[in-house]
Design a protein around this motif. Structure first.
Motif, short mmCIF file in Angstrom:
data_model
loop_
_atom_site.label_atom_id
_atom_site.label_comp_id
_atom_site.label_asym_id
_atom_site.label_seq_id
_atom_site.Cartn_x
_atom_site.Cartn_y
_atom_site.Cartn_z
N LYS A 10 15.92 4.31 -4.28
CA LYS A 10 16.52 5.43 -5.00
C LYS A 10 17.48 6.20 -4.10
N GLN A 11 17.08 6.42 -2.83
CA GLN A 11 17.90 7.22 -1.92
C GLN A 11 19.13 6.47 -1.42
N HIS A 12 18.96 5.20 -1.11
CA HIS A 12 20.05 4.45 -0.47
C HIS A 12 20.86 3.59 -1.44
N GLY A 13 20.30 3.33 -2.61
CA GLY A 13 21.01 2.53 -3.60
C GLY A 13 21.63 3.40 -4.67
N ALA A 14 22.13 2.76 -5.72
CA ALA A 14 22.78 3.47 -6.82
C ALA A 14 22.07 3.17 -8.13
N ARG A 15 21.65 4.23 -8.82
CA ARG A 15 20.97 4.12 -10.12
C ARG A 15 19.70 3.28 -10.04
N LEU A 16 18.95 3.42 -8.98
CA LEU A 16 17.72 2.65 -8.82
C LEU A 16 16.48 3.53 -8.88
N GLY A 17 16.65 4.76 -9.40
CA GLY A 17 15.51 5.65 -9.54
C GLY A 17 14.73 5.35 -10.80
N GLY A 18 13.71 6.18 -11.08
CA GLY A 18 12.86 5.96 -12.24
C GLY A 18 12.16 4.61 -12.17
N ASN A 19 12.14 3.89 -13.26
CA ASN A 19 11.51 2.56 -13.28
C ASN A 19 12.49 1.43 -12.99
N THR A 20 13.78 1.76 -12.78
CA THR A 20 14.77 0.71 -12.55
C THR A 20 14.47 -0.06 -11.26
N GLY A 21 14.23 0.67 -10.16
CA GLY A 21 13.91 0.01 -8.91
C GLY A 21 12.64 -0.82 -9.00
N PRO A 22 11.53 -0.25 -9.52
CA PRO A 22 10.30 -1.03 -9.67
C PRO A 22 10.47 -2.28 -10.53
N TYR A 23 11.21 -2.17 -11.63
CA TYR A 23 11.42 -3.36 -12.46
C TYR A 23 12.23 -4.41 -11.71
N ALA A 24 13.19 -3.99 -10.92
CA ALA A 24 13.98 -4.94 -10.12
C ALA A 24 13.09 -5.62 -9.09
N LEU A 25 12.22 -4.86 -8.44
CA LEU A 25 11.31 -5.44 -7.46
C LEU A 25 10.39 -6.47 -8.11
N ASN A 34 7.37 11.77 -11.45
CA ASN A 34 8.19 11.28 -10.33
C ASN A 34 8.18 12.20 -9.11
N SER A 35 7.31 13.21 -9.11
CA SER A 35 7.24 14.07 -7.93
C SER A 35 6.56 13.32 -6.79
N LYS A 36 6.87 13.69 -5.56
CA LYS A 36 6.27 13.02 -4.40
C LYS A 36 4.76 13.13 -4.43
N ARG A 37 4.25 14.31 -4.79
CA ARG A 37 2.81 14.52 -4.83
C ARG A 37 2.15 13.62 -5.86
N SER A 38 2.73 13.56 -7.05
CA SER A 38 2.16 12.72 -8.11
C SER A 38 2.18 11.25 -7.73
N LEU A 39 3.31 10.80 -7.19
CA LEU A 39 3.41 9.39 -6.81
C LEU A 39 2.43 9.04 -5.70
N THR A 47 0.83 -1.21 0.00
CA THR A 47 0.00 0.00 0.00
C THR A 47 0.86 1.26 0.00
N ASP A 48 2.16 1.10 0.23
CA ASP A 48 3.11 2.20 0.15
C ASP A 48 4.31 1.75 -0.68
N ILE A 49 4.05 1.13 -1.82
CA ILE A 49 5.16 0.62 -2.63
C ILE A 49 6.02 1.76 -3.14
N ILE A 50 5.44 2.95 -3.30
CA ILE A 50 6.25 4.10 -3.73
C ILE A 50 7.27 4.47 -2.67
N ALA A 80 11.25 4.89 -3.27
CA ALA A 80 12.03 6.04 -2.80
C ALA A 80 13.22 5.60 -1.97
N TYR A 81 13.03 4.56 -1.16
CA TYR A 81 14.13 4.06 -0.32
C TYR A 81 15.27 3.54 -1.20
#
Length: 233
Positions: free
Chosen positions: A146-161, A190-195, A136-139, A143-144
């Motif tokens: 993206k912040q703590h990993g490397a190059r995991l922003g955008g759709n890269t993190g979601p596709y990995a998950l 990718n804004s916090k509000r939109s997500l 229910t808070d997958i976004i 964000a986690y």
């Protein structure tokens, strides 16, 4: 104000476009249970993160073809061995012809190994951390990473998950287009509000349907765009 349809209407349109419920179901992927995710070894998770980092902006087929070489060069992504690698060793690995030679992406392997090791120290394993995160808070999990990993922003993190079985929606071109046309969000994707607005809508559709986030986003994509697979156009 959002003009998004009920999930039942989206589902019915996807069925009509694909030739019925059975045909649509055959096109959908499946998520793993929390119990199944929680026992995945951390080296395999690092491997999936790495694969998606290298596939980002590149031809996925080439990465898959080179993948055995990646496993050889990086010790099957053994976390302890990766953490012992110096900058000089990583630079040498980045020149190895068995892999895709991109030094910037090669260095993310150690960076993401550090993230996994840190999370494992706090939560028992990276796999358990991923498994326990509420969808229910997958976004928030996006964000986690993206912040703590490397190059995991955008759709890269979601596709990995999704690759490791974690239930998540993907903001593909078709899904984004539908959400924007339905006024689910009106700012940058990718804004916090939109997500947050997008997460809220997916949670509502999940309540309406009982379907996984993965199925919801795939069905949305199959209900719009130029993808009349299984039907005559």
């Amino acid at each position: 104000m959002t003009t998004a349809e009920s999930f039942q209407r989206i589902y019915q349109r996807a069925c009509d476009r694909k030739g019925g419920e059975a045909a649509l179901a055959a096109l959908l992927g499946h998520s793993a249970s929390a119990a199944e995710i929680s026992v995945i070894p951390d080296n395999l998770l690092l491997g999936e993160l790495t694969k998606k980092v290298f596939q980002s902006g590149f031809v996925w087929r080439v990465v898959r073809q080179k993948w055995p070489g990646f496993c050889e060069v990086f010790f099957d992504f053994d976390i302890e061995k990766i953490l012992l690698m110096s900058d000089e060793m990583l630079e040498a690995k980045a020149r190895d012809e068995r892999i895709i030679r991109n030094a910037a992406k090669v260095f993310t392997i150690r960076d993401n190994a550090l993230m996994i090791d840190d999370i494992a120290a706090k939560h028992g394993s990276f796999a358990r951390f991923i498994a326990d995160w509420p969808t229910t808070d997958i976004i928030g999990l996006w964000a986690y990473l993206k912040q703590h990993g490397a190059r995991l922003g955008g759709n890269t993190g979601p596709y990995a998950l999704r690759a490791i079985g974690k239930d998540t929606f993907i903001l593909s071109t078709d899904v984004e287009a539908y959400l924007r046309a339905s006024n689910v969000f009106d700012g940058g994707i990718n804004s916090k509000r939109s997500l947050a607005q997008i997460q809220q809508q997916f949670n509502l559709w999940q309540q309406q349907s009982g379907s996984s986030l993965q199925h919801i986003s795939q069905i949305i994509a199959l209900s719009v765009g130029e993808n009349y697979l299984g039907m005559q156009q």
